[in-house]
Scaffold this active site. Structure first.
Site, PDB file in Angstrom:
ATOM      1  N   SER A  34       0.782  -1.224   0.000  1.00  0.00           N
ATOM      2  CA  SER A  34       0.000   0.000   0.000  1.00  0.00           C
ATOM      3  C   SER A  34       0.819   1.281   0.000  1.00  0.00           C
ATOM      4  O   SER A  34       0.610   2.163   0.807  1.00  0.00           O
ATOM      5  CB  SER A  34      -0.914  -0.007   1.238  1.00  0.00           C
ATOM      6  OG  SER A  34      -1.942   0.928   1.084  1.00  0.00           O
ATOM      7  N   ASN A  75       1.697   5.101  -4.958  1.00  0.00           N
ATOM      8  CA  ASN A  75       2.418   5.096  -6.235  1.00  0.00           C
ATOM      9  C   ASN A  75       2.231   6.373  -7.033  1.00  0.00           C
ATOM     10  O   ASN A  75       3.112   6.763  -7.783  1.00  0.00           O
ATOM     11  CB  ASN A  75       2.157   3.836  -7.073  1.00  0.00           C
ATOM     12  CG  ASN A  75       0.705   3.474  -7.153  1.00  0.00           C
ATOM     13  OD1 ASN A  75      -0.147   4.201  -6.631  1.00  0.00           O
ATOM     14  ND2 ASN A  75       0.404   2.375  -7.801  1.00  0.00           N
ATOM     15  N   CYS A  76       1.102   7.077  -6.815  1.00  0.00           N
ATOM     16  CA  CYS A  76       0.935   8.354  -7.513  1.00  0.00           C
ATOM     17  C   CYS A  76       1.872   9.422  -6.966  1.00  0.00           C
ATOM     18  O   CYS A  76       2.001  10.501  -7.540  1.00  0.00           O
ATOM     19  CB  CYS A  76      -0.508   8.832  -7.407  1.00  0.00           C
ATOM     20  SG  CYS A  76      -1.674   7.672  -8.141  1.00  0.00           S
ATOM     21  N   THR A 111     -13.981 -12.640 -12.133  1.00  0.00           N
ATOM     22  CA  THR A 111     -13.413 -13.069 -13.405  1.00  0.00           C
ATOM     23  C   THR A 111     -14.251 -14.230 -13.960  1.00  0.00           C
ATOM     24  O   THR A 111     -15.304 -14.556 -13.407  1.00  0.00           O
ATOM     25  CB  THR A 111     -11.969 -13.556 -13.217  1.00  0.00           C
ATOM     26  OG1 THR A 111     -12.004 -14.765 -12.458  1.00  0.00           O
ATOM     27  CG2 THR A 111     -11.131 -12.524 -12.473  1.00  0.00           C
ATOM     28  N   PRO A 131     -15.683 -17.776 -10.930  1.00  0.00           N
ATOM     29  CA  PRO A 131     -16.432 -16.989  -9.941  1.00  0.00           C
ATOM     30  C   PRO A 131     -15.766 -16.898  -8.568  1.00  0.00           C
ATOM     31  O   PRO A 131     -16.158 -16.045  -7.768  1.00  0.00           O
ATOM     32  CB  PRO A 131     -17.788 -17.701  -9.872  1.00  0.00           C
ATOM     33  CG  PRO A 131     -17.594 -19.025 -10.517  1.00  0.00           C
ATOM     34  CD  PRO A 131     -16.443 -18.907 -11.462  1.00  0.00           C
ATOM     35  N   GLY A 141      -8.381  -3.245 -10.119  1.00  0.00           N
ATOM     36  CA  GLY A 141      -7.305  -2.296 -10.413  1.00  0.00           C
ATOM     37  C   GLY A 141      -6.801  -2.396 -11.836  1.00  0.00           C
ATOM     38  O   GLY A 141      -7.512  -2.849 -12.749  1.00  0.00           O
ATOM     39  N   ASP A 142      -5.560  -1.996 -12.037  1.00  0.00           N
ATOM     40  CA  ASP A 142      -5.021  -1.843 -13.389  1.00  0.00           C
ATOM     41  C   ASP A 142      -4.933  -3.154 -14.167  1.00  0.00           C
ATOM     42  O   ASP A 142      -4.798  -3.128 -15.394  1.00  0.00           O
ATOM     43  CB  ASP A 142      -3.610  -1.227 -13.330  1.00  0.00           C
ATOM     44  CG  ASP A 142      -3.613   0.175 -12.737  1.00  0.00           C
ATOM     45  OD1 ASP A 142      -4.713   0.694 -12.437  1.00  0.00           O
ATOM     46  OD2 ASP A 142      -2.526   0.738 -12.558  1.00  0.00           O
ATOM     47  N   LYS A 195     -21.902  33.734 -13.157  1.00  0.00           N
ATOM     48  CA  LYS A 195     -22.068  32.717 -14.203  1.00  0.00           C
ATOM     49  C   LYS A 195     -20.775  31.909 -14.205  1.00  0.00           C
ATOM     50  O   LYS A 195     -19.797  32.286 -14.848  1.00  0.00           O
ATOM     51  CB  LYS A 195     -22.303  33.376 -15.558  1.00  0.00           C
ATOM     52  CG  LYS A 195     -23.658  34.090 -15.652  1.00  0.00           C
ATOM     53  CD  LYS A 195     -23.714  35.023 -16.846  1.00  0.00           C
ATOM     54  CE  LYS A 195     -25.030  35.812 -16.825  1.00  0.00           C
ATOM     55  NZ  LYS A 195     -24.935  37.050 -17.636  1.00  0.00           N
TER      56      LYS A 195
END
Lengths: 549, 549
Positions: free
Chosen positions: B38, B41-42, B276, B279, B285-286, B437
């Site tokens: 955890s 990574n960003c 997937t 079942p 995730g990625d 506006k």
């Protein structure tokens, strides 16, 4: 088509510009009592405070532009003194010459706004008792603080304008005292949400006199040029001037005299096309009574955005378009010395008053990822319908990213969404902008968890009322956090050791878990519930209790 | 219940924490190949750049916390090397000892992410050719720029990560060259929207080599410790190191070997519960192929927010809950030297590729009221369905308030709203936060106007293709603005004098009006149309044409 528009700020100016775009041939007469049309009235406090330096900046659409670009017949320093509906005409007085004339209309748009309420107090007409509505007011106050050497001021009323004026005068080095009848600033808000702002104002040297009011104004006998403001409590405050910001009243007298329907609070009754009880007459902006978007009830909320949209809608309808106003949602924001408070929809107070059922949650998320420098915590309160999760409203206060989250929730309310939708919405994330679980998602998780029963929450206000229920306050923060301050009578079992000490807890007592912001308290609650304990989490944690004072 | 989770970042960690909250008794094994579970990574590029100074900050949920707080069996530096679906077990290798063991599972969650694509180029395995995926990569790059005296770098690929790495290396004083195969940076975006960012990168000293690619990497013969990157054009760039950021590929090999269905681009096929084709096995995730929220088509968009929510949903479903994933919308943001670019939903490119019909508008609103100091202009592009006004997507680039507007539109897309809803939404307005506006309302006005036919717009790209139609380019800006630069062959009639000169315009030619940002052009179009001319407004005005290069 001949259109007469009374009042050239916000709604009136928008209606005029829109009407011109829809019809090159229409005759459009824009009558404005003040010296300039379409000035930036939301900018007035910042001009007084010096943040906006050039007065010209406030003139967003000067007369010359309105004449050349939109070919409008702009008449400033003119006032409509009567509406003759039978003859479809208005009586206009030139405020400079005193001359009176008449104009007929095919359609009339009333955009007279709302004027600051001046209660009938002794000395209220004293020349040092100011208000801040228009450019003349701003010029006067600006002269006092920028050149006339004023050193102190009393602000009567702590609504949006009162708070903005207080900030801006303080920024000028003026010693500011704010007097407010309610026990909180920003009375439409829920009290616990504005406590951090009150503290922040005090930290910046602004004196707050809550649950108090101004009773009278008079000259000081001993200090020349000083005003004495006497409060309800008997306290006397000597100051250079006072500003009355108690609230505004729709300037609907003209309409009422002409027999146009007005609501109980004075606003001109309008339908969804902004038409009044006379179909040839429209009312837009602060003078109009409109529909509350969330409740559907009649309301009067003076806001610039709605005024502009209403003006546009009135012009559309005059030219045969079916544009309708959806209602005012009450989205508002105020900045105070670098902090921001924003809200949208209904507050808890409003929900209570309207008798609607609601549920609420509090979170204290960072504005962006905590691992990236400069993250600041905000407090966000979400109110929703316990039946279906539909969002009633939200309030947030913090340093950064507050307006963003309230805008997202405003959009959600506009769409009639539920807390589940907040869980799922996909928002911008890079560490300097937000979090992988954005505050909006977090609010959705917590609210949806509470609705589903996963996350049993209790609120501090309810706890206070039910201390007799023998519940145990369980502080699951670290020993260090506990030592720095905790709720009275709480016991401390840090989350990390809760499982190992679970056997020490009584099974016949309710356990009210809490941590700093609510997250560890939630985990503790989940652990305890699964082990058969009657456990709930204190929503908003210790932080909310301590910042709510 | 025994759950094995492969991969402990984002989706895997979220799934594990959620599973624990749902079941105190579940056995939850979290297997992570890297040194830490955890991690943020960003945040890696910002650690390399020194913006995030302490490496600890990246460890958002350290092993100790996951063990104590969530009672997870965390095994870092372990890798699952095989899945045996028949026996519902995985083979695990301890990367430090090489020891191999087996764990059975009731449910398996695959969260192996995506790995940087390394094309089979000559020298790609050179030790100075780096990538930035995990903490080990970040540590290596950090050491090179913080202590090892690297002076220059070549970034191969100008996607989000490439641009973030470029910014952060430049911030360290590294001379940066970015090589990108496409003719623009951020290839998923529409080219005209990223032109201002490209210019901004160049202004900051970053060299961009667009429509080019790296062909090979080798040691310099003449300069010790220098890498030579040879580009497709033959150019050779000598630098301290290179970073390959061409894109990522789902790490689905393990799943594929076990016979789990994968999509054409390698992502593991999932249903709305993240299950997937087996079942008992989930993918989040990625590594997962998911549904595009807007189109409903299968997609793979590597984003942290969706990964976290998918992890949560998989855990929910394992414990019998009906949570469903709505699909990924593609909301993303990137910061570059103080500028921000953000997008949500579909780009024009994606719409073209998918064959969907669309309409588009551009506006250049201020982030807050122009009369308040510090307002900055952004460019916002809105794409919508011409049939019903439903919002397809939006992109914005600017200095402030960009992420806020894209988040509001992301919420609108989530709710299936139309451009009319953007017109009507009521957002926060005080002069330091927005406008009466708001840019969102303006986008709504312009888009709805275009849809209704009130506002006939033409796009520069279409104009270029149809110059043979004998249309006249009419610049309605002031003479001064015109003198500073204008479109080729344009004639100048300022809006203010358009009505008086209208008789000079030919009635048999199409008039393409334009101004700086589009507003005066719109008014001119309205005037001309009502007088019987065939007039259209150039969307986005001169500014869009000039900044699109």
């Amino acid at each position: 088509m001949k259109i007469v528009i009374i009042g050239a700020v916000a709604g009136g100016a928008s209606a005029a510009a829109r009407a011109r775009r829809l019809d090159e041939d229409a005759e459009i007469i824009l009558i404005e009592r003040g010296p300039e049309p379409s000035f930036a009235n939301c900018g007035l406090p910042y001009y007084v405070g010096g943040e906006i330096q050039a007065r010209d900046k406030l003139l967003v659409a000067p007369t010359s532009l309105l004449r050349q670009r939109h070919r409008l017949d702009v008449r400033t320093r003119h006032e409509v003194v009567a509406i003759d509906r039978d003859n479809a005409s208005v009586t206009i007085k030139d405020l400079q010459t005193g001359e009176v004339s008449t104009e007929t209309y095919d359609k009339l748009i009333i955009s007279t706004g709302a004027s600051p309420f001046r209660p009938p107090l002794r000395g209220i007409d004293h020349p040092d008792v100011l208000e801040l509505r228009d450019l003349d007011d701003a010029d006067q106050m600006h002269a006092r603080v920028a050149t006339d050497g004023s050193s102190s001021a009393v602000i009567v009323g702590a609504g949006f304008i009162g708070i903005e004026v207080a900030e801006n005068l303080a920024r000028r080095g003026i010693e500011v005292t704010v007097v407010e009848l309610a026990e909180q600033i920003l009375p439409p808000w829920d009290a616990e949400m504005v406590r951090p702002l009150e503290q922040h104002l005090r930290d910046q040297g602004v004196r707050l006199k809550l649950q108090n009011s101004a009773e009278s104004f008079r000259d000081s006998k001993t200090e020349e040029g000083r005003l004495v403001v006497t409060l309800q409590t008997g306290e006397e405050i000597h100051s250079s001037f006072a500003v009355v910001c108690i609230g505004v009243r729709p300037e609907s007298g003209l309409a009422a005299e002409a027999g146009i329907d007005c609501g109980p609070r004075g606003g001109i009754v309008t339908n969804e096309h902004m038409q009044t009880s006379d179909p040839n007459i429209y009312a837009v902006g602060d003078v109009a009574q409109v529909k509350d978007f969330v409740t559907g009830d009649p309301t009067q909320i003076p806001l610039a955005g709605p005024a502009n949209r209403q003006g546009r809608i009135a012009a559309d309808h005059i030219f045969g378009r079916d544009s309708t106003y959806r209602g005012t949602q009450g989205t508002a924001v105020v900045g105070v010395f670098g902090k921001t408070a924003a809200m949208t929809g209904l507050s808890e107070k409003m929900l209570q008053r309207s008798g609607r059922s609601y549920q609420k949650i509090y979170i204290h998320p960072n504005d962006h990822a905590g691992y990236y420098p400069g993250a600041t915590q905000m407090t966000l309160k979400l109110l929703f319908d316990p039946e279906n999760g539909r969002i009633w409203g939200a309030q947030a206060v913090g340093t950064h990213g507050v307006d963003k989250r309230i805008d997202v929730i405003a959009m959600a309310i506009q769409a009639g969404l539920t807390v589940d939708d907040l869980e799922e919405v996909e928002l911008c994330y890079a560490p300097q902008y937000g979090s992988a679980k954005d505050p909006i998602n977090m609010a959705g998780f917590v609210a949806a968890g509470a609705l589903r029963g996963d996350h049993a929450v209790v609120h501090w206000s309810d706890l206070e009322q039910s201390t007799a229920d023998m519940s145990i306050l369980l502080d699951v923060r670290t020993e260090q956090e506990f030592a720095r301050g905790h709720l009275p009578d709480a016991i401390n079992i840090p989350l990390e050791v809760l499982r190992s000490q679970i056997s020490e807890l009584p099974r016949d007592r309710k356990l009210v878990c809490y941590c700093q912001v609510g997250q560890r308290g939630y985990m503790a609650t989940r652990i305890l519930q699964q082990r058969g304990f009657d456990a709930v989490n204190l929503s908003g944690g210790y932080r909310l209790v301590s910042q709510s004072g």
